[in-house]
Scaffold this motif. Sequence first.
Motif, PDB file in Angstrom:
ATOM      1  N   LEU A 264       0.830  -1.206   0.000  1.00 34.10           N
ATOM      2  CA  LEU A 264       0.000   0.000   0.000  1.00 34.10           C
ATOM      3  C   LEU A 264       0.863   1.253   0.000  1.00 34.10           C
ATOM      4  O   LEU A 264       0.578   2.233  -0.698  1.00 34.10           O
ATOM      5  CB  LEU A 264      -0.929  -0.001   1.220  1.00 34.10           C
ATOM      6  CG  LEU A 264      -1.978  -1.113   1.293  1.00 34.10           C
ATOM      7  CD1 LEU A 264      -2.755  -1.029   2.601  1.00 34.10           C
ATOM      8  CD2 LEU A 264      -2.938  -1.031   0.119  1.00 34.10           C
ATOM      9  N   ARG A 265       1.934   1.224   0.789  1.00 40.34           N
ATOM     10  CA  ARG A 265       2.773   2.408   0.920  1.00 40.34           C
ATOM     11  C   ARG A 265       3.582   2.680  -0.347  1.00 40.34           C
ATOM     12  O   ARG A 265       3.817   3.841  -0.682  1.00 40.34           O
ATOM     13  CB  ARG A 265       3.708   2.241   2.117  1.00 40.34           C
ATOM     14  CG  ARG A 265       2.969   2.318   3.453  1.00 40.34           C
ATOM     15  CD  ARG A 265       3.878   1.980   4.619  1.00 40.34           C
ATOM     16  NE  ARG A 265       3.172   2.124   5.895  1.00 40.34           N
ATOM     17  CZ  ARG A 265       3.680   1.747   7.068  1.00 40.34           C
ATOM     18  NH1 ARG A 265       4.892   1.186   7.121  1.00 40.34           N
ATOM     19  NH2 ARG A 265       2.954   1.914   8.167  1.00 40.34           N
ATOM     20  N   ASP A 266       4.000   1.614  -1.045  1.00 42.68           N
ATOM     21  CA  ASP A 266       4.775   1.857  -2.271  1.00 42.68           C
ATOM     22  C   ASP A 266       3.888   1.989  -3.506  1.00 42.68           C
ATOM     23  O   ASP A 266       4.385   2.149  -4.626  1.00 42.68           O
ATOM     24  CB  ASP A 266       5.823   0.764  -2.491  1.00 42.68           C
ATOM     25  CG  ASP A 266       5.215  -0.627  -2.632  1.00 42.68           C
ATOM     26  OD1 ASP A 266       4.026  -0.736  -3.004  1.00 42.68           O
ATOM     27  OD2 ASP A 266       5.919  -1.619  -2.374  1.00 42.68           O
ATOM     28  N   GLY A 267       2.551   1.914  -3.315  1.00 45.18           N
ATOM     29  CA  GLY A 267       1.636   2.150  -4.420  1.00 45.18           C
ATOM     30  C   GLY A 267       1.354   0.950  -5.295  1.00 45.18           C
ATOM     31  O   GLY A 267       0.636   1.078  -6.297  1.00 45.18           O
ATOM     32  N   THR A 268       1.878  -0.202  -4.949  1.00 44.88           N
ATOM     33  CA  THR A 268       1.600  -1.399  -5.753  1.00 44.88           C
ATOM     34  C   THR A 268       0.130  -1.768  -5.693  1.00 44.88           C
ATOM     35  O   THR A 268      -0.484  -2.135  -6.693  1.00 44.88           O
ATOM     36  CB  THR A 268       2.461  -2.575  -5.255  1.00 44.88           C
ATOM     37  OG1 THR A 268       3.841  -2.209  -5.303  1.00 44.88           O
ATOM     38  CG2 THR A 268       2.229  -3.810  -6.118  1.00 44.88           C
ATOM     39  N   LEU A 269      -0.446  -1.663  -4.512  1.00 49.54           N
ATOM     40  CA  LEU A 269      -1.856  -1.988  -4.313  1.00 49.54           C
ATOM     41  C   LEU A 269      -2.605  -0.703  -3.964  1.00 49.54           C
ATOM     42  O   LEU A 269      -2.354  -0.100  -2.919  1.00 49.54           O
ATOM     43  CB  LEU A 269      -2.012  -3.015  -3.188  1.00 49.54           C
ATOM     44  CG  LEU A 269      -3.438  -3.447  -2.849  1.00 49.54           C
ATOM     45  CD1 LEU A 269      -4.110  -4.101  -4.043  1.00 49.54           C
ATOM     46  CD2 LEU A 269      -3.430  -4.405  -1.654  1.00 49.54           C
ATOM     47  N   PRO A 270      -3.497  -0.239  -4.799  1.00 52.64           N
ATOM     48  CA  PRO A 270      -4.234   0.994  -4.492  1.00 52.64           C
ATOM     49  C   PRO A 270      -5.223   0.775  -3.351  1.00 52.64           C
ATOM     50  O   PRO A 270      -5.837  -0.290  -3.247  1.00 52.64           O
ATOM     51  CB  PRO A 270      -4.958   1.313  -5.800  1.00 52.64           C
ATOM     52  CG  PRO A 270      -5.079  -0.002  -6.506  1.00 52.64           C
ATOM     53  CD  PRO A 270      -3.854  -0.792  -6.123  1.00 52.64           C
ATOM     54  N   ALA A 271      -5.350   1.782  -2.507  1.00 55.58           N
ATOM     55  CA  ALA A 271      -6.273   1.707  -1.381  1.00 55.58           C
ATOM     56  C   ALA A 271      -6.542   3.125  -0.890  1.00 55.58           C
ATOM     57  O   ALA A 271      -5.907   4.094  -1.317  1.00 55.58           O
ATOM     58  CB  ALA A 271      -5.706   0.836  -0.269  1.00 55.58           C
ATOM     59  N   GLN A 272      -7.472   3.236   0.039  1.00 54.31           N
ATOM     60  CA  GLN A 272      -7.869   4.528   0.587  1.00 54.31           C
ATOM     61  C   GLN A 272      -7.974   4.415   2.096  1.00 54.31           C
ATOM     62  O   GLN A 272      -8.504   3.445   2.622  1.00 54.31           O
ATOM     63  CB  GLN A 272      -9.215   4.974   0.000  1.00 54.31           C
ATOM     64  CG  GLN A 272      -9.712   6.302   0.533  1.00 54.31           C
ATOM     65  CD  GLN A 272     -11.102   6.649   0.041  1.00 54.31           C
ATOM     66  OE1 GLN A 272     -11.773   5.818  -0.585  1.00 54.31           O
ATOM     67  NE2 GLN A 272     -11.563   7.853   0.335  1.00 54.31           N
ATOM     68  N   GLN A 273      -7.450   5.433   2.775  1.00 54.31           N
ATOM     69  CA  GLN A 273      -7.571   5.531   4.228  1.00 54.31           C
ATOM     70  C   GLN A 273      -8.179   6.884   4.554  1.00 54.31           C
ATOM     71  O   GLN A 273      -7.617   7.929   4.226  1.00 54.31           O
ATOM     72  CB  GLN A 273      -6.205   5.377   4.912  1.00 54.31           C
ATOM     73  CG  GLN A 273      -6.294   5.238   6.418  1.00 54.31           C
ATOM     74  CD  GLN A 273      -4.915   5.087   7.049  1.00 54.31           C
ATOM     75  OE1 GLN A 273      -3.948   5.683   6.598  1.00 54.31           O
ATOM     76  NE2 GLN A 273      -4.840   4.285   8.111  1.00 54.31           N
ATOM     77  N   LEU A 274      -9.348   6.876   5.204  1.00 53.94           N
ATOM     78  CA  LEU A 274     -10.094   8.112   5.435  1.00 53.94           C
ATOM     79  C   LEU A 274      -9.355   9.071   6.348  1.00 53.94           C
ATOM     80  O   LEU A 274      -9.430  10.286   6.178  1.00 53.94           O
ATOM     81  CB  LEU A 274     -11.463   7.774   6.018  1.00 53.94           C
ATOM     82  CG  LEU A 274     -12.354   6.914   5.113  1.00 53.94           C
ATOM     83  CD1 LEU A 274     -13.640   6.535   5.821  1.00 53.94           C
ATOM     84  CD2 LEU A 274     -12.656   7.654   3.816  1.00 53.94           C
ATOM     85  N   CYS A 275      -8.658   8.561   7.357  1.00 54.26           N
ATOM     86  CA  CYS A 275      -7.867   9.385   8.254  1.00 54.26           C
ATOM     87  C   CYS A 275      -6.853   8.476   8.926  1.00 54.26           C
ATOM     88  O   CYS A 275      -6.922   7.251   8.814  1.00 54.26           O
ATOM     89  CB  CYS A 275      -8.745  10.106   9.287  1.00 54.26           C
ATOM     90  SG  CYS A 275      -9.527   9.008  10.477  1.00 54.26           S
ATOM     91  N   LYS A 276      -5.906   9.074   9.628  1.00 50.18           N
ATOM     92  CA  LYS A 276      -4.901   8.287  10.321  1.00 50.18           C
ATOM     93  C   LYS A 276      -5.558   7.424  11.383  1.00 50.18           C
ATOM     94  O   LYS A 276      -6.328   7.905  12.209  1.00 50.18           O
ATOM     95  CB  LYS A 276      -3.875   9.219  10.975  1.00 50.18           C
ATOM     96  CG  LYS A 276      -2.704   8.483  11.603  1.00 50.18           C
ATOM     97  CD  LYS A 276      -1.686   9.457  12.170  1.00 50.18           C
ATOM     98  CE  LYS A 276      -0.509   8.712  12.788  1.00 50.18           C
ATOM     99  NZ  LYS A 276       0.498   9.653  13.361  1.00 50.18           N
TER     100      LYS A 276
END
Length: 316
Positions: A264-276
């Motif tokens: 997720l952090r390197d962008g291989t798998l797209p995802a969404q996090q609404l807030c920390k």
Amino acid sequence: MRVDRAVAQEVLDRLQPLGIEAAIAAMNDHTQGQLEKSTQLENALEQARFEAARAYRQYDKIDPDNRLVAGELERRWNERLATVRALEEQLAQYNTAPIIVVAPEDCERLLELGRDIPSAWDSVGASAETRKKILRLLIEEIVVDVVADKLDLVIHWQGGDHTRLSVGKNKTGQNRWATDADVVELVQSLARQMPDDLIAAILNRSGKSTGRGNSWTRARVCTLRQHQKILPYREGERAERGEVTLNEAATALSVSPSTILRMLRDGTLPAQQLCKGAPWIIRAQDLERENVRRETEARRSRWPSSCNPCQKLFEF
């Protein structure tokens, strides 16, 4: 309150260029006030002594046989003498009392407040009565017209000048205790991912507070949802939308959650996090991407093998 703040800011903008002059004038008034007080007492004492002397002369000239007039003049003389003694005591106390001098640090503080009028206006020592007196000295009247969703203000200053201001009206249910719009929007999104108790925990970890500055609880989240007409979370609705959590994605790809997190952090798998602190929202169809499958296979192939040929992988 919004109108109060707008008018106060306009007053402060008018006073800002005069801040230093006002601070210096306050220090001069303090010193001048002490001198005037002493002068007033001395003048009053001198006048009282003169009246006492005149009362004595009037009493001394009267015929002693005229007891009625003599008694009245004696009473007046005694009253004048009592006034003289009272003023003498008051002047003596004033002269023996230590003279209050504005200390250098107080002078610097006054000059600092003069340079920053808003700090002086909002300071603890500035009472509401003091602010009202300043407003009455500067403003003659304020005319307010309601125009659509705004309030149009015309400030009539003492001296004839006019200033126009426009302030937005509060919407229905909007007040100073209302929850911030970004928090409402966040709750609306989180309600599609988790129940109220988990939403409250995430809001608290994110440093969000209620409109009154309180921390969040399940009951407060529920009340906010009902007020904003936000539906509660229904178990299984994420799966119906084709969304999976980080742990569910790790299980589907047969990797550890930390591996999914790195992807997720390197962008291989797209995802969404609404807030920390909020859960990651991953689309199940993205797990079928070729680059995602290739990356997970590559990461599994890089797992270190044991030197013992009988050692097998530990499957979670």
